[in-house]
Write a protein that holds these residues in place. Structure first.
Motif, PDB file in Angstrom:
ATOM      1  N   GLY A  48     -13.690 -58.952  -7.791  1.00 10.85           N
ATOM      2  CA  GLY A  48     -13.814 -58.598  -9.198  1.00 10.85           C
ATOM      3  C   GLY A  48     -13.562 -59.767 -10.130  1.00 10.85           C
ATOM      4  O   GLY A  48     -13.964 -59.759 -11.285  1.00 10.85           O
TER       5      GLY A  48
ATOM      6  N   ILE B  69     -12.943 -50.897 -17.176  1.00 12.63           N
ATOM      7  CA  ILE B  69     -13.814 -51.483 -16.131  1.00 12.63           C
ATOM      8  C   ILE B  69     -13.012 -51.828 -14.876  1.00 12.63           C
ATOM      9  O   ILE B  69     -13.562 -51.925 -13.789  1.00 12.63           O
ATOM     10  N   TRP B  70     -11.696 -51.983 -15.044  1.00  9.47           N
ATOM     11  CA  TRP B  70     -10.848 -52.373 -13.903  1.00  9.47           C
ATOM     12  C   TRP B  70     -10.360 -51.176 -13.103  1.00  9.47           C
ATOM     13  O   TRP B  70      -9.635 -51.343 -12.123  1.00  9.47           O
ATOM     14  N   ASN B  93     -18.552 -54.830 -10.508  1.00  9.90           N
ATOM     15  CA  ASN B  93     -17.975 -56.137 -10.170  1.00  9.90           C
ATOM     16  C   ASN B  93     -18.598 -57.253 -11.007  1.00  9.90           C
ATOM     17  O   ASN B  93     -17.908 -58.173 -11.445  1.00  9.90           O
ATOM     18  N   LYS B  96     -17.054 -57.140 -14.337  1.00  9.31           N
ATOM     19  CA  LYS B  96     -15.697 -57.710 -14.261  1.00  9.31           C
ATOM     20  C   LYS B  96     -15.754 -59.237 -14.224  1.00  9.31           C
ATOM     21  O   LYS B  96     -14.965 -59.917 -14.891  1.00  9.31           O
TER      22      LYS B  96
END
Lengths: 298, 173
Positions: A48, B69-70, B93, B96
């Motif tokens: 991420g 978003i996390w 991802n 992010k």
């Protein structure tokens, strides 16, 4: 069968019972697991943050196996997903491999040749050893034990990198691996639910709310233990079980076992040598059944 | 109210150019993702459909600076079920990754960068751990941080760390 044993970050520190039982079961089945102290983090945590960083970290581990001349054998499903994805994209996409190799060479002086494959322990047992050969190794039937299988998400997903192995919407391999021991693999509604481990570092409240439904359903189903094959899922269902369930039932206890421990029992190994003393959640029900199993041995 | 002058119409293209984000334009907002999401079951703060809709609209700053978003657990439920092959887990991802480049890094990840730089792994190995391993007949394990630290450097991630590098052993004495 010979593999490079990839332990990852969590298993060798927090789940020695998983590692111990996996090594013992593999040895008995003639699977040679070769250690290397060159492996590092699989790269999953960085996905991420920076996709390329994660891919380079995964590629570095693939190179370690390449230098050993072996495929990788994994225990953690998060590592399995990350390393499998990296091996599939790098093995198939030559242009990307070139590009990644330029950076990998700059960082480590090594290049990845695109040959290494990654296999999770349960997949090796199901595909490479096979149910028939496992059945031949069963010395003590676990008939009377009732287990709930939990498939870690990255054992099978994203399915595009797992070559059609099992079915992510209706998985059956871990259930069959449980049933080969003589135990019952109980079917339940929340089987596909994610443990929440992926959110734990970011938002503990959200993460700890996620395992509750599965634990509750399985306890109501009266099973002996939840059976899994991933240390991250174990963190959520076992290590954090009390915190997950404290508002529902402060005395809640549902044992959690690693599949290799279950298989080891059926192969005639003792709970002690399979590291059961390191399983944190105990229950009288399971302890009684394990004692009876031991007492019945010739 | 959303003001059209505040929208960034290029945001969706920026995402489409990011590894993992390539299929964002295929989304037809059916909501299979949100209906499949195990995080959505426990909190309404997270909805993949909403995130994709916001991104397509061009609500760049709202999306990138958000906490939500996390909250993706990376379970790939939506990814498997999406009828348009939007590859949602990889798409989140990608978003992010863009957020990180714009300076939005959750503290947990800064700590993880430091751990990886100093130990090559997320969990540090202490002497005690190897003693316990020896008692169980398991081989000792050793940290191999050097190459991982170089990878963090080459890929530009090392600067995201929370703290200064740990002192070399000589300095620590």
């Amino acid at each position: 069968m010979r593999y490079a044993l990839y332990l990852g970050c969590t298993v060798p520190i927090r789940n020695m019972n998983y590692e111990l039982s996996a090594r013992k079961v593999a040895e008995r089945l003639g699977i040679e697991l070769v250690d290397s102290d060159q492996f590092g983090c699989c790269g999953y945590p960085m996905k991420g943050v920076n996709h390329r960083t994660a891919l380079l970290m995964a590629a570095r581990n693939l190179v370690v196996a390449q230098e050993m001349g072996l495929d990788i054998f994994t225990l953690c499903t998060a590592c399995t997903g990350t390393l499998t994805e990296a091996s599939v994209v790098l093995n198939e996409d030559e242009a990307l491999r070139q590009e990644v190799n330029e950076e990998l060479e700059k960082a480590t002086g090594k290049r990845y040749n695109g040959q290494v494959k990654v296999h999770h322990i349960a997949r090796v047992l199901y595909e490479d050893v096979g149910l028939a050969a496992l059945r031949d190794q069963i010395k003590v039937s676990l008939n009377g034990f009732r287990f709930g299988a939990h498939y870690g998400c990255h054992y099978l997903k994203p399915s595009e990198v797992f070559e059609g192995f099992d079915d992510p919407e209706a998985p059956h391999t871990l259930d069959e691996l449980i049933e080969v021991t003589g135990a019952e693999a109980v079917q339940y509604n929340t089987k596909l639910l994610c443990c929440g481990g992926g959110v734990l570092a970011v938002d503990e409240e959200v993460a700890l709310a996620m395992p509750q439904a599965k634990l509750q359903e399985l306890a109501q189903a009266g099973i002996d233990a939840l059976v899994l094959a991933c240390p991250f899922c174990d963190i959520m269902y076992e290590y954090n079980q009390r915190r997950v369930m404290r508002n529902v039932d402060p005395r809640f206890q549902l044992p959690v076992l690693f599949y290799s421990q279950v298989l080891g029992l059926a192969m005639g190994m003792s709970a002690e040598e399979l590291g059961f003393s390191l399983n944190r959640v105990k229950s009288k029900g399971l302890a009684t059944k394990l004692a009876a199993l031991e007492a019945a041995k010739p | 109210m959303i003001e059209s002058t505040q929208l960034d119409p290029n945001f969706k293209d920026e995402i489409a150019n990011e590894p993992g984000g390539e299929h964002i334009l295929s989304c037809f907002t059916c909501g299979t993702c949100t209906a499949s999401c195990p995080v959505r079951v426990v909190t309404d703060r997270y909805s993949p459909r909403k995130i994709i809709r916001m991104a397509l609209l061009g609500l760049k700053e709202e999306v990138l600076s958000s906490d939500f978003i996390w909250l993706c657990s990376a379970c790939y439920s939506c990814h498997e079920r999406c009828p348009q092959d939007v590859r949602i887990t990889e798409l989140i991802n990608a978003i992010k990754n863009i957020a990180v480049r714009e300076g939005h890094v959750p503290p947990a990840f800064r700590v993880q960068v430091d751990l990886l730089r100093d130990h090559g792994r997320l969990i540090e190995i202490g002497d005690y751990d190897n003693e316990r391993r020896a008692e169980l007949g398991l081989p000792a394990i050793h940290e191999q941080p050097a190459e991982v630290a170089e990878i963090l450097k080459v890929s530009g991630t090392i600067a995201l760390g929370a703290a200064a590098p740990a002192p070399a052993e000589d300095d620590a004495k």
